[in-house]
Design a protein around this motif. Structure first.
Motif, PDB file in Angstrom:
ATOM      1  N   PHE A 226       0.821  -1.209   0.000  1.00  0.00           N
ATOM      2  CA  PHE A 226       0.000   0.000   0.000  1.00  0.00           C
ATOM      3  C   PHE A 226       0.854   1.259   0.000  1.00  0.00           C
ATOM      4  O   PHE A 226       2.008   1.251   0.434  1.00  0.00           O
ATOM      5  N   ASP A 227       0.263   2.336  -0.497  1.00  0.00           N
ATOM      6  CA  ASP A 227       0.836   3.669  -0.299  1.00  0.00           C
ATOM      7  C   ASP A 227      -0.301   4.667  -0.193  1.00  0.00           C
ATOM      8  O   ASP A 227      -1.382   4.485  -0.761  1.00  0.00           O
ATOM      9  N   THR A 228      -0.053   5.710   0.579  1.00  0.00           N
ATOM     10  CA  THR A 228      -1.056   6.743   0.804  1.00  0.00           C
ATOM     11  C   THR A 228      -0.339   8.059   1.045  1.00  0.00           C
ATOM     12  O   THR A 228       0.782   8.065   1.572  1.00  0.00           O
ATOM     13  N   SER A 229      -0.965   9.179   0.665  1.00  0.00           N
ATOM     14  CA  SER A 229      -0.230  10.438   0.768  1.00  0.00           C
ATOM     15  C   SER A 229      -1.140  11.655   0.660  1.00  0.00           C
ATOM     16  O   SER A 229      -2.175  11.615  -0.004  1.00  0.00           O
ATOM     17  N   PHE A 230      -0.697  12.736   1.344  1.00  0.00           N
ATOM     18  CA  PHE A 230      -1.284  14.063   1.176  1.00  0.00           C
ATOM     19  C   PHE A 230      -0.481  14.897   0.178  1.00  0.00           C
ATOM     20  O   PHE A 230      -0.840  16.054  -0.079  1.00  0.00           O
ATOM     21  N   THR A 231       0.623  14.373  -0.339  1.00  0.00           N
ATOM     22  CA  THR A 231       1.529  15.183  -1.162  1.00  0.00           C
ATOM     23  C   THR A 231       1.745  14.614  -2.563  1.00  0.00           C
ATOM     24  O   THR A 231       2.598  15.095  -3.299  1.00  0.00           O
ATOM     25  N   MET A 232       0.997  13.591  -2.932  1.00  0.00           N
ATOM     26  CA  MET A 232       1.091  12.998  -4.267  1.00  0.00           C
ATOM     27  C   MET A 232      -0.162  13.329  -5.076  1.00  0.00           C
ATOM     28  O   MET A 232      -1.182  13.713  -4.514  1.00  0.00           O
ATOM     29  N   SER A 233      -0.061  13.151  -6.379  1.00  0.00           N
ATOM     30  CA  SER A 233      -1.221  13.381  -7.233  1.00  0.00           C
ATOM     31  C   SER A 233      -2.330  12.388  -6.883  1.00  0.00           C
ATOM     32  O   SER A 233      -2.085  11.344  -6.278  1.00  0.00           O
ATOM     33  N   GLY A 234      -3.544  12.724  -7.286  1.00  0.00           N
ATOM     34  CA  GLY A 234      -4.702  11.946  -6.885  1.00  0.00           C
ATOM     35  C   GLY A 234      -4.758  10.555  -7.499  1.00  0.00           C
ATOM     36  O   GLY A 234      -4.703  10.392  -8.714  1.00  0.00           O
ATOM     37  N   ARG A 235      -4.870   9.543  -6.659  1.00  0.00           N
ATOM     38  CA  ARG A 235      -5.072   8.154  -7.070  1.00  0.00           C
ATOM     39  C   ARG A 235      -5.952   7.478  -6.037  1.00  0.00           C
ATOM     40  O   ARG A 235      -5.838   7.762  -4.855  1.00  0.00           O
ATOM     41  N   ASN A 236      -6.846   6.600  -6.503  1.00  0.00           N
ATOM     42  CA  ASN A 236      -7.602   5.759  -5.558  1.00  0.00           C
ATOM     43  C   ASN A 236      -7.901   4.460  -6.289  1.00  0.00           C
ATOM     44  O   ASN A 236      -8.930   4.286  -6.905  1.00  0.00           O
ATOM     45  N   GLU A 237      -6.958   3.545  -6.219  1.00  0.00           N
ATOM     46  CA  GLU A 237      -7.005   2.356  -7.064  1.00  0.00           C
ATOM     47  C   GLU A 237      -6.455   1.133  -6.343  1.00  0.00           C
ATOM     48  O   GLU A 237      -5.747   1.253  -5.348  1.00  0.00           O
ATOM     49  N   TYR A 238      -6.826  -0.031  -6.860  1.00  0.00           N
ATOM     50  CA  TYR A 238      -6.151  -1.255  -6.441  1.00  0.00           C
ATOM     51  C   TYR A 238      -5.978  -2.182  -7.636  1.00  0.00           C
ATOM     52  O   TYR A 238      -6.667  -2.057  -8.660  1.00  0.00           O
ATOM     53  N   GLU A 239      -5.029  -3.092  -7.480  1.00  0.00           N
ATOM     54  CA  GLU A 239      -4.737  -4.086  -8.499  1.00  0.00           C
ATOM     55  C   GLU A 239      -4.468  -5.412  -7.801  1.00  0.00           C
ATOM     56  O   GLU A 239      -3.750  -5.461  -6.800  1.00  0.00           O
ATOM     57  N   ILE A 240      -5.091  -6.468  -8.294  1.00  0.00           N
ATOM     58  CA  ILE A 240      -4.893  -7.804  -7.737  1.00  0.00           C
ATOM     59  C   ILE A 240      -4.201  -8.651  -8.795  1.00  0.00           C
ATOM     60  O   ILE A 240      -4.712  -8.794  -9.916  1.00  0.00           O
ATOM     61  N   ILE A 241      -3.034  -9.185  -8.447  1.00  0.00           N
ATOM     62  CA  ILE A 241      -2.212  -9.917  -9.403  1.00  0.00           C
ATOM     63  C   ILE A 241      -2.206 -11.395  -9.058  1.00  0.00           C
ATOM     64  O   ILE A 241      -1.962 -11.777  -7.902  1.00  0.00           O
ATOM     65  N   GLY A 242      -2.499 -12.230 -10.049  1.00  0.00           N
ATOM     66  CA  GLY A 242      -2.505 -13.668  -9.852  1.00  0.00           C
ATOM     67  C   GLY A 242      -1.491 -14.365 -10.737  1.00  0.00           C
ATOM     68  O   GLY A 242      -0.712 -13.721 -11.440  1.00  0.00           O
ATOM     69  N   THR A 243      -1.512 -15.680 -10.730  1.00  0.00           N
ATOM     70  CA  THR A 243      -0.579 -16.468 -11.535  1.00  0.00           C
ATOM     71  C   THR A 243      -0.926 -16.424 -13.018  1.00  0.00           C
ATOM     72  O   THR A 243      -0.058 -16.690 -13.870  1.00  0.00           O
ATOM     73  N   GLU A 244      -2.189 -16.075 -13.352  1.00  0.00           N
ATOM     74  CA  GLU A 244      -2.626 -16.125 -14.747  1.00  0.00           C
ATOM     75  C   GLU A 244      -3.103 -14.776 -15.283  1.00  0.00           C
ATOM     76  O   GLU A 244      -3.511 -14.694 -16.439  1.00  0.00           O
ATOM     77  N   GLY A 245      -3.066 -13.738 -14.463  1.00  0.00           N
ATOM     78  CA  GLY A 245      -3.527 -12.438 -14.926  1.00  0.00           C
ATOM     79  C   GLY A 245      -3.657 -11.457 -13.772  1.00  0.00           C
ATOM     80  O   GLY A 245      -3.266 -11.757 -12.632  1.00  0.00           O
ATOM     81  N   ARG A 246      -4.235 -10.312 -14.071  1.00  0.00           N
ATOM     82  CA  ARG A 246      -4.401  -9.286 -13.031  1.00  0.00           C
ATOM     83  C   ARG A 246      -5.691  -8.512 -13.265  1.00  0.00           C
ATOM     84  O   ARG A 246      -6.195  -8.432 -14.386  1.00  0.00           O
ATOM     85  N   ILE A 247      -6.223  -7.948 -12.182  1.00  0.00           N
ATOM     86  CA  ILE A 247      -7.431  -7.122 -12.227  1.00  0.00           C
ATOM     87  C   ILE A 247      -7.072  -5.740 -11.701  1.00  0.00           C
ATOM     88  O   ILE A 247      -6.490  -5.613 -10.623  1.00  0.00           O
ATOM     89  N   HIS A 248      -7.430  -4.717 -12.460  1.00  0.00           N
ATOM     90  CA  HIS A 248      -7.151  -3.337 -12.058  1.00  0.00           C
ATOM     91  C   HIS A 248      -8.467  -2.590 -11.890  1.00  0.00           C
ATOM     92  O   HIS A 248      -9.347  -2.656 -12.756  1.00  0.00           O
ATOM     93  N   VAL A 249      -8.604  -1.884 -10.757  1.00  0.00           N
ATOM     94  CA  VAL A 249      -9.785  -1.053 -10.489  1.00  0.00           C
ATOM     95  C   VAL A 249      -9.282   0.382 -10.321  1.00  0.00           C
ATOM     96  O   VAL A 249      -8.751   0.749  -9.277  1.00  0.00           O
ATOM     97  N   PRO A 250      -9.410   1.218 -11.360  1.00  0.00           N
ATOM     98  CA  PRO A 250      -8.761   2.532 -11.344  1.00  0.00           C
ATOM     99  C   PRO A 250      -9.402   3.551 -10.411  1.00  0.00           C
ATOM    100  O   PRO A 250      -8.739   4.484  -9.961  1.00  0.00           O
ATOM    101  N   TYR A 251     -10.694   3.404 -10.137  1.00  0.00           N
ATOM    102  CA  TYR A 251     -11.384   4.333  -9.233  1.00  0.00           C
ATOM    103  C   TYR A 251     -12.080   3.513  -8.160  1.00  0.00           C
ATOM    104  O   TYR A 251     -13.315   3.448  -8.090  1.00  0.00           O
ATOM    105  N   ALA A 252     -11.270   2.905  -7.319  1.00  0.00           N
ATOM    106  CA  ALA A 252     -11.771   1.891  -6.395  1.00  0.00           C
ATOM    107  C   ALA A 252     -12.621   2.470  -5.270  1.00  0.00           C
ATOM    108  O   ALA A 252     -13.604   1.865  -4.850  1.00  0.00           O
ATOM    109  N   TYR A 253     -12.231   3.636  -4.757  1.00  0.00           N
ATOM    110  CA  TYR A 253     -12.851   4.141  -3.536  1.00  0.00           C
ATOM    111  C   TYR A 253     -13.782   5.332  -3.787  1.00  0.00           C
ATOM    112  O   TYR A 253     -14.746   5.512  -3.049  1.00  0.00           O
TER     113      TYR A 253
END
Length: 328
Positions: A226-253
């Motif tokens: 994880f990372d979180t910050s008051f001083t970085m550009s706006g992001r609210n996302e998660y990504e789940i990585i598996g053995t066969e692929g990955r899932i990205h949720v760009p506007y998770a929260y």
């Protein structure tokens, strides 16, 4: 109780005025009947939101017999105090995250609410967006194979930090409490309970964490980064990585804050798949807790879950301040 839960609002905080109160008003089993604030601003806010009753003290609102439940968007350090007072007044409760500043505070709230027969829920509204159910379905279907790692980020560039309450340590300020808590919560949503954490942070001169990042250890050697910050550009996302692929949720929260809204993206060797999933997470949150109040049932996001989340956040802060891995 009537077929609608009658809500009172403790404070004129922006998050309530802009997001949560309008959502409660959109819900099909609720009505907002009163607002309280320690100042004249309550009259303007109530007029703007068409709330019929106003009080200039929180205590007065809690004494109103025509109010069934209260929403508490007060500063973090006041959550425990007013949860306990609301519980003693037999009012059901929706409290902003983080519900408490420590797991021990949440335990106090649990006891008070149980003793008074009060239903309580922490306002992690993102959990009520259907995009996360769709992500879980992809995982259950084996779309990405065995999960190996999850990354989660929530940051924004704070404007005018000198006058922002989230920069005050005595008010429970800090990036981890404010938005980093979402990353921890989403790890636990998909991966279960972590066993340990190692974390680092950049603190300002007042001891408030401006930026934090770390690694949570889960069973089967799965990791949450994880990372979180008051001083970085706006992001609210998660990504789940598996053995066969990955899932990205760009506007998770906060999918509501972006024109694209909710969407999930699957990447595998066979190509890419996208699902667009629009859902009113704030309304869904209001309708869920109100249904629980009307039915006398425990919310799907229970205060025990809140307690477990705070246990992890306690460990993250301990690791950040001591510079060591902490067992949870």
């Amino acid at each position: 109780m009537s077929q609608k839960v009658r809500w009172g609002i403790l404070s004129t905080a922006n998050i309530g005025r802009k997001l949560v109160i309008p959502a409660i008003q959109r819900a099909n089993n609720t009505e907002v009947v009163a607002m309280a604030s320690r100042g004249e601003q309550v009259y303007e806010a109530a007029k703007e939101l068409q709330i019929p009753k106003t009080y200039t003290s929180y205590e007065e609102l809690l004494l109103d017999p025509e109010i069934d439940a209260v929403y508490i968007p007060l500063p973090n350090h006041l959550h425990k105090e007013w949860v306990l007072k609301a519980a003693a007044s037999k009012k059901h409760i929706l409290v902003e995250k983080p519900a408490g500043l420590t797991a021990a505070e949440v335990k106090e709230m649990q006891k008070a609410c149980a003793d008074n027969g009060v239903i309580i829920m922490e306002a992690f509204m993102y959990r009520f967006h259907q995009q996360h159910e769709a992500v879980q379905k992809w995982i259950d279907e084996g779309k990405i194979g065995d999960v190996q790692m999850m990354r989660a980020s929530f940051s924004f560039q704070m404007r005018d930090p000198e006058n922002n309450i989230r920069m005050k340590p005595e008010f429970g300020g800090g990036a981890m409490y404010d938005v980093g808590c979402y990353t921890i919560n989403s790890f636990r949503y998909f991966l279960g309970e972590p066993t340990s954490v190692v974390a680092e942070a950049v603190f300002n001169e007042n001891g408030v964490d401006l930026t934090a990042h770390g690694i949570l250890q889960f069973s089967s050697n799965v990791k949450g980064v994880f990372d979180t910050s008051f001083t970085m550009s706006g992001r609210n996302e998660y990504e789940i990585i598996g053995t066969e692929g990955r899932i990205h949720v760009p506007y998770a929260y906060r999918p509501d804050a972006y024109p694209e809204g909710g969407s999930i993206h699957l990447y595998t060797d066979e190509g890419q798949e996208t699902q667009q999933i629009d859902h009113d997470q704030y309304r869904a949150q209001a309708e869920h807790i109100s249904k629980c109040i009307l039915d006398g049932t425990t919310p799907i996001y229970s205060l025990e879950n809140t307690y477990l989340n705070m246990k992890v956040i306690d460990a993250v802060y301990e690791s950040m301040r001591k510079g060591v891995r902490v067992t949870i």
